[in-house]
Design a protein around this motif. Structure first.
Motif, PDB file in Angstrom:
ATOM      1  N   SER A  50     -19.213  52.711 -82.308  1.00  0.00           N
ATOM      2  CA  SER A  50     -19.830  51.531 -81.763  1.00  0.00           C
ATOM      3  C   SER A  50     -19.375  51.339 -80.366  1.00  0.00           C
ATOM      4  O   SER A  50     -18.440  51.916 -79.899  1.00  0.00           O
ATOM      5  CB  SER A  50     -19.504  50.299 -82.596  1.00  0.00           C
ATOM      6  OG  SER A  50     -18.156  50.025 -82.538  1.00  0.00           O
ATOM      7  N   GLY A  51     -20.069  50.474 -79.660  1.00  0.00           N
ATOM      8  CA  GLY A  51     -19.646  50.102 -78.327  1.00  0.00           C
ATOM      9  C   GLY A  51     -20.599  50.562 -77.283  1.00  0.00           C
ATOM     10  O   GLY A  51     -21.235  51.591 -77.373  1.00  0.00           O
ATOM     11  N   SER A  52     -20.704  49.803 -76.206  1.00  0.00           N
ATOM     12  CA  SER A  52     -21.619  50.101 -75.132  1.00  0.00           C
ATOM     13  C   SER A  52     -21.297  51.411 -74.479  1.00  0.00           C
ATOM     14  O   SER A  52     -22.122  52.096 -73.941  1.00  0.00           O
ATOM     15  CB  SER A  52     -21.571  48.981 -74.090  1.00  0.00           C
ATOM     16  OG  SER A  52     -20.272  48.819 -73.623  1.00  0.00           O
ATOM     17  N   THR A  53     -20.054  51.740 -74.534  1.00  0.00           N
ATOM     18  CA  THR A  53     -19.629  53.000 -73.950  1.00  0.00           C
ATOM     19  C   THR A  53     -19.030  53.871 -75.042  1.00  0.00           C
ATOM     20  O   THR A  53     -18.118  54.632 -74.834  1.00  0.00           O
ATOM     21  CB  THR A  53     -18.601  52.734 -72.838  1.00  0.00           C
ATOM     22  OG1 THR A  53     -17.641  51.820 -73.343  1.00  0.00           O
ATOM     23  CG2 THR A  53     -19.223  52.189 -71.612  1.00  0.00           C
ATOM     24  N   THR A 199     -25.063  45.717 -64.883  1.00  0.00           N
ATOM     25  CA  THR A 199     -23.674  45.266 -64.767  1.00  0.00           C
ATOM     26  C   THR A 199     -23.320  44.145 -65.728  1.00  0.00           C
ATOM     27  O   THR A 199     -22.173  43.729 -65.790  1.00  0.00           O
ATOM     28  CB  THR A 199     -23.387  44.779 -63.333  1.00  0.00           C
ATOM     29  OG1 THR A 199     -24.253  43.682 -63.019  1.00  0.00           O
ATOM     30  CG2 THR A 199     -23.606  45.894 -62.324  1.00  0.00           C
ATOM     31  N   VAL A 200     -24.303  43.662 -66.497  1.00  0.00           N
ATOM     32  CA  VAL A 200     -24.060  42.509 -67.352  1.00  0.00           C
ATOM     33  C   VAL A 200     -22.968  42.777 -68.388  1.00  0.00           C
ATOM     34  O   VAL A 200     -22.265  41.861 -68.819  1.00  0.00           O
ATOM     35  CB  VAL A 200     -25.364  42.061 -68.049  1.00  0.00           C
ATOM     36  CG1 VAL A 200     -25.854  43.109 -69.044  1.00  0.00           C
ATOM     37  CG2 VAL A 200     -25.180  40.710 -68.729  1.00  0.00           C
ATOM     38  N   THR A 201     -22.797  44.030 -68.788  1.00  0.00           N
ATOM     39  CA  THR A 201     -21.757  44.347 -69.769  1.00  0.00           C
ATOM     40  C   THR A 201     -20.482  44.839 -69.114  1.00  0.00           C
ATOM     41  O   THR A 201     -19.545  45.235 -69.803  1.00  0.00           O
ATOM     42  CB  THR A 201     -22.252  45.421 -70.751  1.00  0.00           C
ATOM     43  OG1 THR A 201     -22.595  46.600 -70.027  1.00  0.00           O
ATOM     44  CG2 THR A 201     -23.459  44.937 -71.527  1.00  0.00           C
ATOM     45  N   LEU A 202     -20.434  44.846 -67.782  1.00  0.00           N
ATOM     46  CA  LEU A 202     -19.243  45.303 -67.071  1.00  0.00           C
ATOM     47  C   LEU A 202     -18.465  44.170 -66.425  1.00  0.00           C
ATOM     48  O   LEU A 202     -17.251  44.275 -66.232  1.00  0.00           O
ATOM     49  CB  LEU A 202     -19.623  46.336 -65.994  1.00  0.00           C
ATOM     50  CG  LEU A 202     -20.224  47.644 -66.498  1.00  0.00           C
ATOM     51  CD1 LEU A 202     -20.666  48.495 -65.320  1.00  0.00           C
ATOM     52  CD2 LEU A 202     -19.222  48.398 -67.349  1.00  0.00           C
ATOM     53  N   ILE A 203     -19.153  43.101 -66.048  1.00  0.00           N
ATOM     54  CA  ILE A 203     -18.491  41.979 -65.386  1.00  0.00           C
ATOM     55  C   ILE A 203     -19.118  40.674 -65.856  1.00  0.00           C
ATOM     56  O   ILE A 203     -20.327  40.586 -66.043  1.00  0.00           O
ATOM     57  CB  ILE A 203     -18.589  42.124 -63.841  1.00  0.00           C
ATOM     58  CG1 ILE A 203     -17.802  40.990 -63.165  1.00  0.00           C
ATOM     59  CG2 ILE A 203     -20.032  42.159 -63.370  1.00  0.00           C
ATOM     60  CD1 ILE A 203     -17.576  41.238 -61.682  1.00  0.00           C
ATOM     61  N   ASP A 493     -20.499  39.420 -76.992  1.00  0.00           N
ATOM     62  CA  ASP A 493     -19.598  40.534 -77.274  1.00  0.00           C
ATOM     63  C   ASP A 493     -20.048  41.768 -76.504  1.00  0.00           C
ATOM     64  O   ASP A 493     -21.008  42.433 -76.894  1.00  0.00           O
ATOM     65  CB  ASP A 493     -19.586  40.828 -78.780  1.00  0.00           C
ATOM     66  CG  ASP A 493     -18.553  41.891 -79.147  1.00  0.00           C
ATOM     67  OD1 ASP A 493     -17.973  42.494 -78.225  1.00  0.00           O
ATOM     68  OD2 ASP A 493     -18.327  42.105 -80.346  1.00  0.00           O
ATOM     69  N   PRO A 494     -19.361  42.107 -75.396  1.00  0.00           N
ATOM     70  CA  PRO A 494     -19.771  43.270 -74.599  1.00  0.00           C
ATOM     71  C   PRO A 494     -19.202  44.582 -75.122  1.00  0.00           C
ATOM     72  O   PRO A 494     -19.501  45.649 -74.587  1.00  0.00           O
ATOM     73  CB  PRO A 494     -19.176  42.950 -73.220  1.00  0.00           C
ATOM     74  CG  PRO A 494     -17.938  42.191 -73.538  1.00  0.00           C
ATOM     75  CD  PRO A 494     -18.213  41.412 -74.802  1.00  0.00           C
ATOM     76  N   ILE A 495     -18.381  44.513 -76.164  1.00  0.00           N
ATOM     77  CA  ILE A 495     -17.668  45.705 -76.636  1.00  0.00           C
ATOM     78  C   ILE A 495     -18.363  46.364 -77.822  1.00  0.00           C
ATOM     79  O   ILE A 495     -18.372  47.589 -77.950  1.00  0.00           O
ATOM     80  CB  ILE A 495     -16.211  45.342 -76.993  1.00  0.00           C
ATOM     81  CG1 ILE A 495     -15.456  44.936 -75.724  1.00  0.00           C
ATOM     82  CG2 ILE A 495     -15.499  46.493 -77.682  1.00  0.00           C
ATOM     83  CD1 ILE A 495     -14.021  44.508 -75.970  1.00  0.00           C
TER      84      ILE A 495
END
Length: 602
Positions: A50-53, A199-203, A493-495
């Protein structure tokens, strides 16, 4: 049963020395095997990627960093330090994306401008050397404006002062080179910056919290490195991700298990010592428990590693150890108590009488517990997959030692086990006698109270299906703090996004799917990518990925996709936990019914 126990007690009495020798021999053989159990313990908490990255991958570490201003020069220097030490292609952050964006934009703009200029020179039959300066500046200005408009219309990047930057690239000015821009401009003044969609999930929205990804499988190394210098830049940084949680859980669980056992053992020694007023009687249960747990851990290792070729959940050895401590103490103290009550001049006969009396109760109780945990092993409950097998095995070992090893020791020690207090009576017997009288006198009232309490709790369980606050069950750690911090500061939750993959995208209305998923109440942000004839949808949810509301959002998305009749697959933490909660809620009523029938039969 009594006649069988009488025969059994005679066998124990006759062969007590051999029994002690056998238990000690098995204990010594088990020591080198038992220590290997923790090598097959799994500390994985997600059960899936899981996770955006790809935060579920153990090759990635997520860095959640907090500062007064993520666009300050000190924060930029912090990420430059990370990027320099982990290389830009091994780190994903707002600044590494910006670095790559400016680099790629620089060469793309340079190439497009050269092509456009050469076409213009050919049109006027001129060369860079023969074209008048005024005309050349006009052409450059026109081309720069066209490229700027293309950038403005792009969904990938936004601009601040792109025109001067583009003109500088065309004319070859040094202050338009990527290295100069990166080193001498603040992020907010960069000529080209990533769009909000990227960038919404980075900052986060107020620019105080950033998330970065480091491609490095060594969590401890990354955490040590980040913690070493982050404060020098005015940044508070936490390293998290699935491997981070697993690493923290490993250390905390091992320490917590040892601490719980140590406290439990201390309490057993103190309470048993106070009951029998004897240091020898206080330590006998501890010695037998040490033998039991060592043998049990070696059996666990043989079952799961050698026979099943599998791993053990990190919950299970701890639960088994604590359960065995409680049950072992219960059975052994009961045997000691009965032995002291029956103690006469012939202590060997007293042991046999005690075994016939207490042994029957221990056998019934132990059999019930073993069957209960055996039934539990048949239910697919989250994180408790191996608990039933381990606990039932552990209880069998405790049961066997209570009716063989303990009587054999009592036969060998005799009255000396109660040194220096050889009196038969117990000071607390009068208290329990009065308590028994009170219970009998008020039996109907007490039963009614318990029935009412059980009914109330059963109602709440049935009406309000319990969720699984999984992260709340985990020990406190930097990784756990990072999860909460990221969700609170990003307001979603960006993670841990849901990762939806749709195959057979021919004639698929992607816009409709995007709008439908984005309109679900708990969804904060949706990102589509097309790859290899499949559509991937990263769906970021407002609540924390570990929470019950996030599981509800997952169920809503899953229901929509099923009704859409598309070929899809969903992965992510919510899928794993959603299945866990569903299995738990569905299994508990049948588990209770099965246990009730089993207890009645026994």
């Amino acid at each position: 049963m009594e006649s069988n126990l009488e025969k059994f007690s005679n066998i124990v009495d006759k062969h007590h020395k051999k029994i002690i020798f056998i238990w000690i021999a098995i204990f010594l053989i088990s020591i080198p095997i038992a220590v290997h159990l923790f090598s097959i313990v799994s500390y994985n908490v997600t059960g899936s990627s899981s996770g955006s990255t790809d935060s579920g991958s153990n090759n990635l570490q997520l860095i959640v960093s907090v500062s007064n201003n993520s666009f300050s020069n000190s924060t930029k220097a912090f990420f430059e330090n990370i990027s320099n030490n982990f290389e830009y292609n091994n780190i994903t952050s707002l600044y590494s994306i910006e670095y790559n964006l400016i680099n790629s934009s620089y060469y793309s703009i340079k190439k497009n401008a050269e092509t456009a200029l050469n076409a213009a020179y050919s049109k006027y039959n001129l060369t860079p050397q023969t074209i008048p300066k005024a005309l050349n500046d006009t052409l450059i200005s026109k081309i720069a404006n066209e490229i700027k408009n293309q950038l403005n219309n792009s969904n990938v990047i936004e601009h601040n002062s792109s025109y001067e930057f583009i003109v500088g690239i065309i004319k070859g000015y040094y202050n338009s080179s990527p290295l100069y821009v990166i080193n001498n401009y603040n992020y907010t003044n960069y000529p080209i910056i990533p769009s909000n969609n990227d960038t919404v999930t980075l900052i986060n929205y107020n620019h105080t919290t950033m998330i970065s990804t480091v491609k490095n499988s060594n969590y401890s190394f990354v955490e040590t490195y980040i913690n070493k210098f982050s404060k020098d830049y005015g940044v508070t940084a936490y390293v998290t991700g699935s491997s981070g949680l697993s690493s923290n859980i490993e250390s905390e669980t091992n320490f917590g298990t040892l601490l719980a056992i140590a406290i439990g053992v201390l309490m057993v020694v103190i309470i048993t010592g106070l009951i029998f007023k004897s240091p020898i009687a206080a330590f006998v249960p501890l010695i037998i428990y040490s033998v039991d747990i060592t043998i049990a851990f070696s059996v666990f290792y043989i079952i799961y590693h050698i026979i099943l070729n599998s791993t053990v959940s990190f919950f299970d050895p701890a639960l088994a150890a604590i359960l065995m401590l409680g049950i072992s103490t219960d059975y052994l103290v009961y045997m000691l108590y009965r032995f002291k009550q029956e103690l006469k001049d012939n202590h060997r006969e007293s042991v046999k009488v005690s075994l016939r009396g207490a042994g029957a109760a221990i056998l019934v109780s132990g059999t019930t517990v073993v069957l209960a945990y055996s039934i539990l092993s048949g239910f697919n409950l989250a994180f408790l997959g191996s608990t039933g097998i381990l606990d039932s095995t552990g209880v069998i070992i405790v049961l066997l030692s209570a009716i063989t090893f303990m009587p054999a020791i009592l036969i060998s020690l005799g009255k000396k086990v109660f040194y220096p207090n050889f009196k038969n009576g117990f000071s607390f017997e009068n208290l329990f006698s009065r308590l028994a009288h009170f219970d009998y006198k008020n039996r109907y009232f007490i039963i009614s109270i318990f029935v009412i309490i059980i009914a109330i709790f059963a109602y709440f369980f049935i009406v309000y299906q319990p969720g699984l606050n999984f992260i709340g069950l985990l020990p406190n750690s930097n990784s756990k703090t990072a999860f909460y911090l990221a969700t609170n500061n990003f307001k979603f939750d960006p993670i841990d996004p849901l990762i939806i993959t749709i195959t057979n995208t021919k004639n698929l209305n992607q816009t409709a799917i995007y709008n439908s998923i984005a309109s679900i109440n708990g969804v904060k942000y949706v990102k589509l990518t097309n790859e290899n004839n499949s559509l991937q949808i990263l769906t970021y949810l407002k609540p924390l990925g570990f929470s019950t509301p996030a599981l509800n959002d997952y169920n809503n998305i899953n229901d929509y996709l099923e009704k859409s009749h598309v070929n899809y697959n969903i992965s992510g933490l919510q899928v794993f936990l959603g299945s866990a909660v569903k299995n738990m809620n569905g299994s508990v009523p049948f588990l209770i019914l099965s246990l009730g029938v089993m207890i009645f039969v026994v």
